[in-house]
Design a protein around this motif. Structure first.
Motif, PDB file in Angstrom:
ATOM      1  N   MET A   1       0.765  -1.151  -0.099  1.00 22.21           N
ATOM      2  CA  MET A   1      -0.086  -0.187   0.109  1.00 22.21           C
ATOM      3  C   MET A   1       0.973   1.365  -0.313  1.00 22.21           C
ATOM      4  SD  MET A   1      -2.985  -0.498   2.870  1.00 22.21           S
ATOM      5  CE  MET A   1      -4.520  -1.690   2.564  1.00 22.21           C
ATOM      6  N   SER A   2       0.255   2.113  -1.024  1.00 18.43           N
ATOM      7  CA  SER A   2       0.863   3.481  -0.706  1.00 18.43           C
ATOM      8  C   SER A   2       0.185   4.354   0.170  1.00 18.43           C
ATOM      9  CB  SER A   2       0.958   4.279  -2.555  1.00 18.43           C
ATOM     10  OG  SER A   2       0.052   4.506  -3.021  1.00 18.43           O
ATOM     11  N   ASP A   3       1.660   5.695   0.736  1.00 18.04           N
ATOM     12  CA  ASP A   3       0.534   6.799   1.416  1.00 18.04           C
ATOM     13  C   ASP A   3      -0.247   7.455   0.223  1.00 18.04           C
ATOM     14  OD1 ASP A   3       1.989   5.795   3.334  1.00 18.04           O
ATOM     15  OD2 ASP A   3       3.703   7.017   2.388  1.00 18.04           O
ATOM     16  N   VAL A   4      -1.108   8.069   1.171  1.00 20.03           N
ATOM     17  CA  VAL A   4      -1.654   8.923   0.419  1.00 20.03           C
ATOM     18  C   VAL A   4      -1.646   9.996   1.456  1.00 20.03           C
ATOM     19  CG1 VAL A   4      -4.360   9.869  -0.534  1.00 20.03           C
ATOM     20  CG2 VAL A   4      -3.129   7.333  -0.180  1.00 20.03           C
ATOM     21  N   ARG A   5      -1.351  11.148   0.535  1.00 20.35           N
ATOM     22  CA  ARG A   5      -1.905  12.882   1.882  1.00 20.35           C
ATOM     23  C   ARG A   5      -2.916  13.098   1.534  1.00 20.35           C
ATOM     24  NH1 ARG A   5       3.712  14.746   4.077  1.00 20.35           N
ATOM     25  NH2 ARG A   5       5.226  12.634   2.730  1.00 20.35           N
ATOM     26  N   VAL A  18      -1.235  11.958   6.136  1.00 21.55           N
ATOM     27  CA  VAL A  18      -0.528  10.836   5.776  1.00 21.55           C
ATOM     28  C   VAL A  18      -0.839   9.894   5.818  1.00 21.55           C
ATOM     29  CG1 VAL A  18       1.280   9.446   4.622  1.00 21.55           C
ATOM     30  CG2 VAL A  18       1.318  11.913   5.190  1.00 21.55           C
ATOM     31  N   VAL A  19      -1.876   9.370   4.791  1.00 15.81           N
ATOM     32  CA  VAL A  19      -3.050   7.936   5.751  1.00 15.81           C
ATOM     33  C   VAL A  19      -2.570   6.547   4.245  1.00 15.81           C
ATOM     34  CG1 VAL A  19      -5.036   8.868   6.836  1.00 15.81           C
ATOM     35  CG2 VAL A  19      -4.669   9.169   4.169  1.00 15.81           C
ATOM     36  N   THR A  20      -3.431   5.617   4.211  1.00 17.57           N
ATOM     37  CA  THR A  20      -3.048   4.657   3.307  1.00 17.57           C
ATOM     38  C   THR A  20      -3.750   3.857   2.344  1.00 17.57           C
ATOM     39  OG1 THR A  20      -4.048   3.000   4.922  1.00 17.57           O
ATOM     40  CG2 THR A  20      -1.764   3.357   4.731  1.00 17.57           C
ATOM     41  N   THR A  21      -3.415   3.543   1.161  1.00 21.95           N
ATOM     42  CA  THR A  21      -4.452   3.604   0.137  1.00 21.95           C
ATOM     43  C   THR A  21      -6.302   2.903   0.813  1.00 21.95           C
ATOM     44  OG1 THR A  21      -2.347   3.823  -1.176  1.00 21.95           O
ATOM     45  CG2 THR A  21      -5.048   3.221  -2.413  1.00 21.95           C
ATOM     46  N   GLY A  22      -6.798   3.033  -0.287  1.00 20.21           N
ATOM     47  CA  GLY A  22      -8.849   2.356   0.482  1.00 20.21           C
ATOM     48  C   GLY A  22      -9.078   3.592   1.645  1.00 20.21           C
ATOM     49  N   THR A  23      -7.988   4.100   2.398  1.00 18.13           N
ATOM     50  CA  THR A  23      -9.152   5.587   3.666  1.00 18.13           C
ATOM     51  C   THR A  23      -9.822   5.494   3.124  1.00 18.13           C
ATOM     52  OG1 THR A  23      -6.781   5.700   4.746  1.00 18.13           O
ATOM     53  CG2 THR A  23      -8.476   7.065   5.663  1.00 18.13           C
ATOM     54  N   THR A  24     -10.836   5.575   4.007  1.00 18.97           N
ATOM     55  CA  THR A  24     -12.130   6.229   3.505  1.00 18.97           C
ATOM     56  C   THR A  24     -12.133   8.040   4.180  1.00 18.97           C
ATOM     57  OG1 THR A  24     -13.293   5.308   5.850  1.00 18.97           O
ATOM     58  CG2 THR A  24     -13.466   3.999   3.280  1.00 18.97           C
ATOM     59  N   ALA A  25     -13.605   8.164   3.683  1.00 16.83           N
ATOM     60  CA  ALA A  25     -13.660   9.991   4.984  1.00 16.83           C
ATOM     61  C   ALA A  25     -14.205   9.240   5.918  1.00 16.83           C
ATOM     62  CB  ALA A  25     -14.945  10.496   4.387  1.00 16.83           C
ATOM     63  N   ALA A  26     -14.294   8.397   6.271  1.00 21.30           N
ATOM     64  CA  ALA A  26     -15.346   8.119   7.651  1.00 21.30           C
ATOM     65  C   ALA A  26     -13.392   7.714   8.566  1.00 21.30           C
ATOM     66  CB  ALA A  26     -16.220   6.685   7.673  1.00 21.30           C
ATOM     67  N   ASP A  27     -12.475   6.506   7.717  1.00 24.33           N
ATOM     68  CA  ASP A  27     -11.627   6.269   8.889  1.00 24.33           C
ATOM     69  C   ASP A  27     -10.758   7.751   8.650  1.00 24.33           C
ATOM     70  OD1 ASP A  27     -11.882   4.208   8.187  1.00 24.33           O
ATOM     71  OD2 ASP A  27     -10.893   3.982   6.094  1.00 24.33           O
ATOM     72  N   LEU A  28     -11.538   9.176   8.085  1.00 20.32           N
ATOM     73  CA  LEU A  28     -10.394  10.712   8.799  1.00 20.32           C
ATOM     74  C   LEU A  28     -11.068  10.986  10.017  1.00 20.32           C
ATOM     75  CD1 LEU A  28      -9.645  11.925   5.123  1.00 20.32           C
ATOM     76  CD2 LEU A  28      -8.254  10.868   6.857  1.00 20.32           C
ATOM     77  N   PHE A  29     -12.573   9.665  10.506  1.00 21.20           N
ATOM     78  CA  PHE A  29     -13.207  11.064  11.483  1.00 21.20           C
ATOM     79  C   PHE A  29     -13.631   9.775  12.675  1.00 21.20           C
ATOM     80  CE2 PHE A  29     -14.091  13.272   7.655  1.00 21.20           C
ATOM     81  CZ  PHE A  29     -12.888  14.821   7.829  1.00 21.20           C
ATOM     82  N   PRO A  30     -12.703   8.928  12.959  1.00 24.20           N
ATOM     83  CA  PRO A  30     -13.253   8.376  13.919  1.00 24.20           C
ATOM     84  C   PRO A  30     -13.984   8.630  15.087  1.00 24.20           C
ATOM     85  CG  PRO A  30     -11.083   8.132  13.664  1.00 24.20           C
ATOM     86  CD  PRO A  30     -11.275   9.521  13.194  1.00 24.20           C
ATOM     87  N   GLY A  31     -15.510   7.999  15.135  1.00 21.55           N
ATOM     88  CA  GLY A  31     -15.730   8.454  16.553  1.00 21.55           C
ATOM     89  C   GLY A  31     -17.001   9.828  16.453  1.00 21.55           C
ATOM     90  N   GLU A  32     -16.354  10.393  15.369  1.00 22.40           N
ATOM     91  CA  GLU A  32     -17.166  11.767  15.192  1.00 22.40           C
ATOM     92  C   GLU A  32     -18.575  11.521  14.720  1.00 22.40           C
ATOM     93  OE1 GLU A  32     -14.891  14.770  14.146  1.00 22.40           O
ATOM     94  OE2 GLU A  32     -13.508  14.348  14.074  1.00 22.40           O
ATOM     95  N   ASP A  53      -4.603  10.779  -3.028  1.00 27.25           N
ATOM     96  CA  ASP A  53      -3.848  11.749  -2.637  1.00 27.25           C
ATOM     97  C   ASP A  53      -4.212  13.264  -3.098  1.00 27.25           C
ATOM     98  OD1 ASP A  53      -1.302  11.460  -1.787  1.00 27.25           O
ATOM     99  OD2 ASP A  53      -0.283  12.351  -3.810  1.00 27.25           O
ATOM    100  N   GLY A  54      -3.900  14.210  -2.535  1.00 34.11           N
ATOM    101  CA  GLY A  54      -4.058  15.608  -2.768  1.00 34.11           C
ATOM    102  C   GLY A  54      -4.885  16.415  -2.029  1.00 34.11           C
ATOM    103  N   GLU A  55      -6.569  15.547  -1.765  1.00 32.53           N
ATOM    104  CA  GLU A  55      -7.330  15.978  -1.301  1.00 32.53           C
ATOM    105  C   GLU A  55      -7.706  16.997  -0.179  1.00 32.53           C
ATOM    106  OE1 GLU A  55      -9.844  13.242  -4.851  1.00 32.53           O
ATOM    107  OE2 GLU A  55     -10.472  12.213  -2.642  1.00 32.53           O
ATOM    108  N   THR A  56      -8.935  17.066  -0.784  1.00 34.24           N
ATOM    109  CA  THR A  56      -8.631  18.271   0.838  1.00 34.24           C
ATOM    110  C   THR A  56     -10.263  17.661   1.363  1.00 34.24           C
ATOM    111  OG1 THR A  56      -7.439  20.290   0.482  1.00 34.24           O
ATOM    112  CG2 THR A  56      -9.523  20.651   1.455  1.00 34.24           C
TER     113      THR A  56
END
Length: 658
Positions: A1-5, A18-32, A53-56
């Motif tokens: 897996m490659s890194d995704v910024r 920096v997260v791994t490929t396949g990370t979902t938007a839900a993974d960015l906000f755990p517990g929220e 990669d590169g998304e805001t």
């Protein structure tokens, strides 16, 4: 897996992660748990979306406008699933979110009953507890048609892809670009429970729906056209918490109590007889008094402000509206023509402005006459569809307090400022005090005149609006075809917003009518035209005030300002003398000489929301006094008659809101 910024954006805060490929938007906000979707490059995405990669990425909270729309649209899907589980023959229409709620249209064999709605709501609760997962998948047009072969309305929407109108909710289903279907999947097995053609996004699961309630059902034409089949529409509401749902239901209950149609009947103010037609009201004597007082005060204030009164007919030859452009741009809102003379079409007027232009153009005008402020209580007629007609607030015939001001370009900014200030102050006189302003700009598909003229008019209005120090909200594309406008938005006693006055700046109609005035140097110049409706319409303003005050109009507007209540028959003549004296002073005072007991008379007048009751017994007669009873039930005894009359006069003349 490659890194995704990725960059996580929260208001003004930015965090690079920096997260791994396949990370979902839900993974960015755990517990929220309040985050229900994500916004990426301006587009709303499900939390299951895999970030690149590169998304805001911006979190979308359930309590935000977008979050509420997602919650309500997801609840609409749950409702549609519940309907089809209970009524398998039901065919699906559309199910968009709307203000404070949602609806879904169905083609069913018979209209839904109240018991049906209870059953649907119970089934929705079951689905909500199952925690079904909303799952998005992209499909081809052909695959969608094959999967939805039993849904004729969905098949029609597939054919509209890319051209669906947001006005009929179809864009919620198909939008443009790729076509998507949302599956409702069993939480444990992943098996398909239900599916719908939809653009999304949706909540992660049905368990993310905190609180909802079905409200009512109604008939509705498919895609809003009377040429299409009649479907059955179920309305519901959904909120981020049970407390917010309860608050909304309490608000609706209060709004229902204040409904001007209900109050109009209870207080005998107006009616809309079936024999006359939908959207065409008649005012009864008490309603006529309120309307007359409203108009009389407005007339006086306009005279003080330098307006001149004109009167124009209700119908005109069609040529006038060809010149103005209404037949090109507004024909759908006009009644069909009448052929009164051979080969000549006549129209009921939807606007007063073309006729006011003819008043201006009836003779030569000098710069010394400008600004020329023409004012009319002008009755107009607009052909509203039956589905949108609503009491006095959306009518087919109504009277505008319409003014058109003609001035030079040099006078334009000052006159606009003066007009807007006058408008706001007059609305305050009627008891409305909570305002914000809305600036409506050019509709790029529907306008006359050059871009340069529109730009100048828009920026002039913007500066005038900002000078008032009120909140200014943008309304892109909301202007009429001839010029931008400022709308005064007023909040009533329970926080609802009503569009009241409009001020429109127009460089185009004077040109279309070849209006001219002679300038100081002898040259012919074109005036600038300001369109201004203060109430919007008398009928609509009447309804707004009625709901704002919940029928308890302030004494100066009340049809009956005081009612005499005799303790016994022996006190009637004394009260009649008092009432006669009060009427000589311009007050509206009656005496209840009926055979009812005193307490029943008091209850009757409370129901009629009379501001004051004047009660008289033996002690009052012997002492030359009266007793004041107020709306809140408090009472002031032994008030000398002359003081009582003076008090009534002072309250009415002060326009106090008691």
């Amino acid at each position: 897996m490659s890194d995704v910024r990725v960059i996580i954006q929260r208001d003004s805060e930015r965090e690079e992660r920096v997260v791994t490929t396949g990370t979902t938007a839900a993974d960015l906000f755990p517990g929220e748990r309040t985050v229900v979707a994500a916004r990426i490059a301006g587009e709303l995405k499900d939390l299951a979306y895999q970030v690149a990669d590169g998304e805001t990425v911006e979190p979308v909270e359930i309590s935000s406008e977008d979050g509420l729309n997602i919650l309500r649209h997801s609840t609409a899907h749950v409702m549609a699933q519940a309907v089809q589980e209970l009524f398998p023959e039901a065919k699906l229409g559309i199910g968009p979110p709307v203000r404070d709620g949602f609806y879904y249209d169905f083609d069913v064999e018979r209209p839904f009953t109240p018991d049906d709605l209870k059953a649907v709501e119970k089934k929705m609760q079951e689905i909500q507890k199952r925690g079904q997962r909303f799952s998005r998948r992209v499909v081809s047009d052909e695959a969608a048609r094959e999967e939805l072969a039993d849904e004729p309305y969905k098949l029609e929407l597939i054919g509209l892809k890319g051209s669906a109108s947001s006005e009929d909710g179809a864009d919620v289903e198909v939008g443009g670009g790729e076509l998507t279907i949302y599956d409702n999947l069993d939480a444990k097995t992943g098996e398909l429970c239900w599916k719908d053609l939809c653009r999304g996004p949706h909540l992660p699961t049905t368990r993310n729906i905190p609180a909802f309630k079905l409200m009512r059902n109604a008939a509705a034409y498919w895609r809003g056209s009377e040429k299409n089949p009649m479907l059955q529409r179920i309305y519901g509401t959904a909120w981020p918490s049970k407390d917010e749902l309860k608050a909304h239901l309490d608000f609706l209950a209060e709004a229902e109590k204040r409904d001007h149609r209900k109050l109009g009947a209870e207080l005998d103010l107006f009616s809309i007889p079936e024999q006359i037609g939908s959207g065409l009201a008649v005012f009864h004597p008490k309603g006529g008094i309120i309307r007359r007082v409203m108009e009389d005060y407005s007339r006086r204030r306009h005279e003080e402000e330098g307006y001149e009164f004109v009167y124009t007919p209700h119908a005109t030859k069609g040529k006038l509206f060809e010149t103005s452009g209404h037949l090109d741009w507004y024909a759908d809102g006009m009644y069909p023509p009448m052929q009164l003379d051979e080969g000549v079409d006549y129209y009921l007027k939807p606007m007063n402005c073309p006729m006011h232009n003819l008043v201006f153009d009836a003779r030569g005008r000098s710069y010394r006459e400008l600004p020329l402020r023409l004012f009319e209580f002008g009755t107009v007629y607009r052909y509203e569809k039956s589905g949108v007609v609503h009491g006095l607030t959306r009518a087919r015939g109504f009277t505008q307090d319409d003014a058109h001001i003609y001035c030079t370009k040099e006078q334009m900014a000052e006159e606009l400022d003066r007009t807007l200030t006058f408008v706001l102050n007059l609305l305050r006189d009627y008891g409305l005090n909570d305002f914000y302003l809305e600036l409506s700009t050019k509709d790029p598909e529907k306008f006359v005149g050059s871009d340069e003229v529109w730009e100048e008019a828009t920026e002039t209005l913007r500066a005038v609006a900002e000078k008032q120090g009120l909140e200014l909200v943008a309304d892109p594309g909301g202007a009429a075809f001839y010029g931008p406008k400022i709308s005064v938005q007023a909040r009533d006693a329970i926080g609802r917003t009503w569009q009241m006055s409009t001020v429109q700046l127009d460089f185009n109609l004077p040109a279309r009518f070849d209006l001219e005035y002679t300038a100081a140097d002898g040259s012919k110049q074109q005036p600038v035209m300001i369109h201004r409706a203060l109430f919007g319409s008398i009928e609509r303003f009447f309804a707004v005030l009625l709901e704002h005050y919940a029928g308890a109009m302030p004494p100066w507007l009340a049809p009956v300002q005081a009612v005499g209540i005799p303790v016994g028959d022996a006190h009637v003549d004394y009260l009649r003398e008092f009432a006669a004296e009060a009427r000589r002073k311009g007050l509206r005072v009656e005496v209840d000489a009926s055979s009812d007991r005193m307490q029943k008379k008091i209850r009757n007048q409370q129901k009629q929301k009379v501001p004051f009751m004047i009660i008289v017994g033996d002690d009052d007669m012997s002492g030359g006094t009266v007793s004041f009873r107020y709306r809140d039930g408090s009472q002031e005894n032994g008030v000398p008659r002359d003081q009582a009359l003076r008090k009534l006069v002072d309250v009415v003349e002060s326009r106090a809101q008691v």
